[in-house]
Design an enzyme around this catalytic site. Structure first.
Site, PDB file in Angstrom:
ATOM      1  N   ASP A 174       0.876  -1.171   0.000  1.00 16.91           N
ATOM      2  CA  ASP A 174       0.000   0.000   0.000  1.00 16.91           C
ATOM      3  C   ASP A 174       0.909   1.215   0.000  1.00 16.91           C
ATOM      4  OD1 ASP A 174      -1.782   2.175   0.866  1.00 16.91           O
ATOM      5  OD2 ASP A 174      -3.206   0.602   1.399  1.00 16.91           O
ATOM      6  N   CYS A 205      -7.368  -2.500  -3.459  1.00 23.39           N
ATOM      7  CA  CYS A 205      -7.015  -1.105  -3.743  1.00 23.39           C
ATOM      8  C   CYS A 205      -8.053  -0.526  -4.712  1.00 23.39           C
ATOM      9  CB  CYS A 205      -5.610  -1.026  -4.336  1.00 23.39           C
ATOM     10  SG  CYS A 205      -5.422  -1.969  -5.847  1.00 23.39           S
ATOM     11  N   THR A 232     -12.110  -8.759  -5.167  1.00 23.69           N
ATOM     12  CA  THR A 232     -13.447  -8.261  -4.810  1.00 23.69           C
ATOM     13  C   THR A 232     -13.453  -6.737  -4.894  1.00 23.69           C
ATOM     14  OG1 THR A 232     -12.890  -8.170  -2.457  1.00 23.69           O
ATOM     15  CG2 THR A 232     -13.937 -10.201  -3.231  1.00 23.69           C
ATOM     16  N   SER A 233     -12.462  -6.160  -5.590  1.00 25.13           N
ATOM     17  CA  SER A 233     -12.345  -4.703  -5.602  1.00 25.13           C
ATOM     18  C   SER A 233     -12.983  -4.091  -6.851  1.00 25.13           C
ATOM     19  CB  SER A 233     -10.880  -4.311  -5.478  1.00 25.13           C
ATOM     20  OG  SER A 233     -10.781  -2.920  -5.308  1.00 25.13           O
ATOM     21  N   ARG A 234     -12.253  -4.056  -7.946  1.00 20.45           N
ATOM     22  CA  ARG A 234     -12.812  -3.576  -9.217  1.00 20.45           C
ATOM     23  C   ARG A 234     -12.219  -4.427 -10.334  1.00 20.45           C
ATOM     24  NH1 ARG A 234     -16.327  -1.711  -6.837  1.00 20.45           N
ATOM     25  NH2 ARG A 234     -17.126   0.421  -6.796  1.00 20.45           N
ATOM     26  N   ASP A 258     -15.285 -11.331  -7.668  1.00 23.98           N
ATOM     27  CA  ASP A 258     -16.621 -10.777  -7.438  1.00 23.98           C
ATOM     28  C   ASP A 258     -16.877  -9.627  -8.409  1.00 23.98           C
ATOM     29  OD1 ASP A 258     -19.100 -10.630  -5.875  1.00 23.98           O
ATOM     30  OD2 ASP A 258     -18.340  -8.688  -5.181  1.00 23.98           O
ATOM     31  N   GLU A 263     -18.122  -6.016 -16.497  1.00 28.94           N
ATOM     32  CA  GLU A 263     -19.325  -6.483 -15.793  1.00 28.94           C
ATOM     33  C   GLU A 263     -20.563  -5.643 -16.072  1.00 28.94           C
ATOM     34  OE1 GLU A 263     -17.953  -6.087 -11.655  1.00 28.94           O
ATOM     35  OE2 GLU A 263     -19.463  -4.516 -11.383  1.00 28.94           O
ATOM     36  N   HIS A 295     -20.669  -9.391  -8.275  1.00 26.77           N
ATOM     37  CA  HIS A 295     -20.610  -8.153  -7.488  1.00 26.77           C
ATOM     38  C   HIS A 295     -21.603  -8.189  -6.322  1.00 26.77           C
ATOM     39  CE1 HIS A 295     -18.977  -3.849  -8.009  1.00 26.77           C
ATOM     40  NE2 HIS A 295     -19.276  -4.038  -6.747  1.00 26.77           N
TER      41      HIS A 295
HETATM   42  P1  NAD Z   1     -10.125   2.353   1.249  1.00 25.18           P
HETATM   43  O1  NAD Z   1     -10.031   3.665   0.602  1.00 25.18           O
HETATM   44  O2  NAD Z   1     -10.423   2.294   2.717  1.00 25.18           O
HETATM   45  O3  NAD Z   1      -8.752   1.563   1.008  1.00 25.18           O
HETATM   46  C1  NAD Z   1      -8.108   1.529  -0.216  1.00 25.18           C
HETATM   47  C2  NAD Z   1      -6.621   1.353   0.077  1.00 25.18           C
HETATM   48  O4  NAD Z   1      -5.941   1.177  -1.167  1.00 25.18           O
HETATM   49  C3  NAD Z   1      -5.994   2.593   0.753  1.00 25.18           C
HETATM   50  O5  NAD Z   1      -5.286   2.186   1.909  1.00 25.18           O
HETATM   51  C4  NAD Z   1      -5.076   3.145  -0.306  1.00 25.18           C
HETATM   52  O6  NAD Z   1      -3.901   3.758   0.250  1.00 25.18           O
HETATM   53  C5  NAD Z   1      -4.725   1.894  -1.076  1.00 25.18           C
HETATM   54  N1  NAD Z   1      -4.177   2.160  -2.394  1.00 25.18           N
HETATM   55  C6  NAD Z   1      -4.344   3.253  -3.191  1.00 25.18           C
HETATM   56  N2  NAD Z   1      -3.626   3.102  -4.334  1.00 25.18           N
HETATM   57  C7  NAD Z   1      -2.997   1.901  -4.227  1.00 25.18           C
HETATM   58  C8  NAD Z   1      -2.106   1.189  -5.067  1.00 25.18           C
HETATM   59  N3  NAD Z   1      -1.689   1.705  -6.243  1.00 25.18           N
HETATM   60  N4  NAD Z   1      -1.673  -0.025  -4.664  1.00 25.18           N
HETATM   61  C9  NAD Z   1      -2.057  -0.532  -3.483  1.00 25.18           C
HETATM   62  N5  NAD Z   1      -2.887   0.090  -2.635  1.00 25.18           N
HETATM   63  C10 NAD Z   1      -3.358   1.294  -3.013  1.00 25.18           C
HETATM   64  O7  NAD Z   1     -11.163   1.499   0.414  1.00 25.18           O
HETATM   65  P2  NAD Z   1     -11.989   0.218   0.910  1.00 25.18           P
HETATM   66  O8  NAD Z   1     -13.248   0.669   1.533  1.00 25.18           O
HETATM   67  O9  NAD Z   1     -11.075  -0.698   1.669  1.00 25.18           O
HETATM   68  O10 NAD Z   1     -12.361  -0.438  -0.504  1.00 25.18           O
HETATM   69  C11 NAD Z   1     -11.380  -1.129  -1.281  1.00 25.18           C
HETATM   70  C12 NAD Z   1     -11.954  -1.477  -2.634  1.00 25.18           C
HETATM   71  O11 NAD Z   1     -13.035  -2.405  -2.478  1.00 25.18           O
HETATM   72  C13 NAD Z   1     -12.598  -0.300  -3.331  1.00 25.18           C
HETATM   73  O12 NAD Z   1     -11.659   0.389  -4.073  1.00 25.18           O
HETATM   74  C14 NAD Z   1     -13.699  -0.913  -4.177  1.00 25.18           C
HETATM   75  O13 NAD Z   1     -13.228  -0.955  -5.502  1.00 25.18           O
HETATM   76  C15 NAD Z   1     -13.920  -2.275  -3.568  1.00 25.18           C
HETATM   77  N6  NAD Z   1     -15.305  -2.530  -3.117  1.00 25.18           N
HETATM   78  C16 NAD Z   1     -15.948  -3.591  -3.645  1.00 25.18           C
HETATM   79  C17 NAD Z   1     -17.235  -3.904  -3.212  1.00 25.18           C
HETATM   80  C18 NAD Z   1     -17.975  -5.117  -3.734  1.00 25.18           C
HETATM   81  O14 NAD Z   1     -19.166  -5.260  -3.484  1.00 25.18           O
HETATM   82  N7  NAD Z   1     -17.313  -6.026  -4.428  1.00 25.18           N
HETATM   83  C19 NAD Z   1     -17.857  -3.093  -2.265  1.00 25.18           C
HETATM   84  C20 NAD Z   1     -17.146  -2.012  -1.731  1.00 25.18           C
HETATM   85  C21 NAD Z   1     -15.876  -1.740  -2.157  1.00 25.18           C
END
Ligand code: NAD
Length: 337
Positions: A174, A205, A232-234, A258, A263, A295
């Site tokens: 991170d 991330c 599960t992120s994007r 996910d 999508e 998702h």
């Molecule tokens: P958050 O902002 O609390 O945490 C994101 C972290 O990623 C931060 O600590 C940030 O410093 C870090 N980051 C930024 N750029 C980075 C990089 N290049 N490499 C590594 N780390 C990096 O966000 P969160 O609430 O923990 O959510 C994380 C991800 O989960 C979101 O970005 C979203 O895409 C995904 N999400 C998915 C669902 C789902 O239903 N599948 C739901 C909510 C969120």
């Protein structure tokens, strides 16, 4: 305020109606996804409530502004689908739900990890079919496995806490390391070290230009043979075509998703009586060691209750001319969810 809710599903309506008993906004529920053709449906509304796959590019935002919309109250944490600069130019405020239940997503992440490597998706069908053979279901202990967490924000750090309970050896990357996460026994490393050392890589991330296709052919080549990848992120954090090549030659041992980069044309719809036109996605479905959910990581009662409450609370704050604290400004680079 008069609020047009796009991409409404029955559960959205249920939770928003329940929360609205406390807020008293005038809600219009629209099944349509927001895009250039449906934007005129916002006519007569002060605010629009979009979801993750709604199109909020500059042209759509311009159309919403013409319709009199002054607020985009996102019912998601993620905002990678919003042209924030266009919103600013048109004087439209954008709010989101930064944290509704990071536990929902973290727990789903671990559920996917366990399900794919113990082949629960195959076992479920086999047992229902009277096939009690175990061949093809061989898994591995998560204990002592090295797990790399990319992004240790709200969700990533809960994943770390859960996996610590499993006895995993944790690494993280991170750009903004977190001391609390170090207390869970996580060691921050650079990405190359993580790829070289870890048996499991899990993505938490945000999607930004910098993280687009973070997992591409070059990254995969640095990973251990048989690596498990969980996202599960994007979707666009992974180059899906590259990961398919990795699955075909066995370099990728397990894949749990996910989210998927294309999508938007698939997820949240019942397409079970149609021919899927996306050949890349269809190929993914053919692998026995791939598990995909559409998702749904956020989809818990607790999360939907919090999403509805914060979305409408943000709307009320805007109406009163007060900051909710959940406004997104174009400079914001962290916190996409
Ligand atoms: P958050 O902002 O609390 O945490 C994101 C972290 O990623 C931060 O600590 C940030 O410093 C870090 N980051 C930024 N750029 C980075 C990089 N290049 N490499 C590594 N780390 C990096 O966000 P969160 O609430 O923990 O959510 C994380 C991800 O989960 C979101 O970005 C979203 O895409 C995904 N999400 C998915 C669902 C789902 O239903 N599948 C739901 C909510 C969120």
């Amino acid at each position: 305020m008069r609020l047009a809710v796009f991409s409404t599903r029955p559960y959205d309506e249920r939770f928003l109606r329940a929360a609205n008993e406390r807020y008293g906004h005038d809600l219009t529920f629209l099944e349509a996804k927001l895009d250039p053709t449906t934007a005129p449906l916002a006519e007569g509304h002060d605010a629009v409530c979009p979801f993750v796959n709604d199109d909020l590019s500059a042209g759509v935002i311009e159309r919403l502004a013409e319709a009199g919309v002054r607020l985009l109250t996102l019912r998601s944490a993620g905002f990678n689908n919003v042209d924030l600069e266009a919103a600013r130019e048109h004087g439209i405020t954008v709010t989101r739900v930064p944290a509704y239940s990071p536990y929902a997503i973290a727990e789903h992440t671990v559920a996917l990890m366990l399900a794919v490597e113990r082949r629960l998706h195959r076992a479920y069908n086999r047992v229902r079919d009277g096939n009690f053979a175990l061949e093809g279901l061989l898994g591995f202990d998560l204990r002592n496995k090295r797990v790399g967490i990319i992004g240790t924000g709200r969700i990533g750090q809960i994943v770390a806490r859960i996996l610590r309970g499993f006895g995993c050896s944790l690494r993280a990357y991170d750009p903004f390391p977190n001391d609390e996460v170090r207390d869970y026994g996580v060691r921050y490393v650079d990405l190359d070290t993580m790829f070289a050392e870890c048996d499991v890589i899990t993505l938490h991330c945000p999607l930004t230009p910098e993280t687009h296709h973070l997992i591409d052919a070059a990254a995969l080549a640095k990973m251990r043979p048989g690596v498990m990848i969980v996202n599960t992120s994007r979707g666009a954090l992974i180059d899906t075509r590259a990961v398919i090549e990795g699955l075909k030659d066995g370099h990728v041992g397990n894949l749990a998703l996910d989210v998927y980069e294309e999508e938007g044309d698939l997820f949240f719809e019942d397409l079970s009586d149609q021919v899927i036109q996306d050949d890349v996605f269809s190929r993914l479905l053919t692998f026995p060691n791939v598990l995909i959910t559409a998702h749904q990581a956020f989809f818990t009662q607790e999360a939907l209750t919090n999403i509805a409450d914060t979305t409408l609370g943000n709307t009320t704050a805007f109406e009163r001319g007060e900051p909710s604290g959940n406004e997104i400004v174009p400079e914001e680079v962290r916190g996409d969810a």
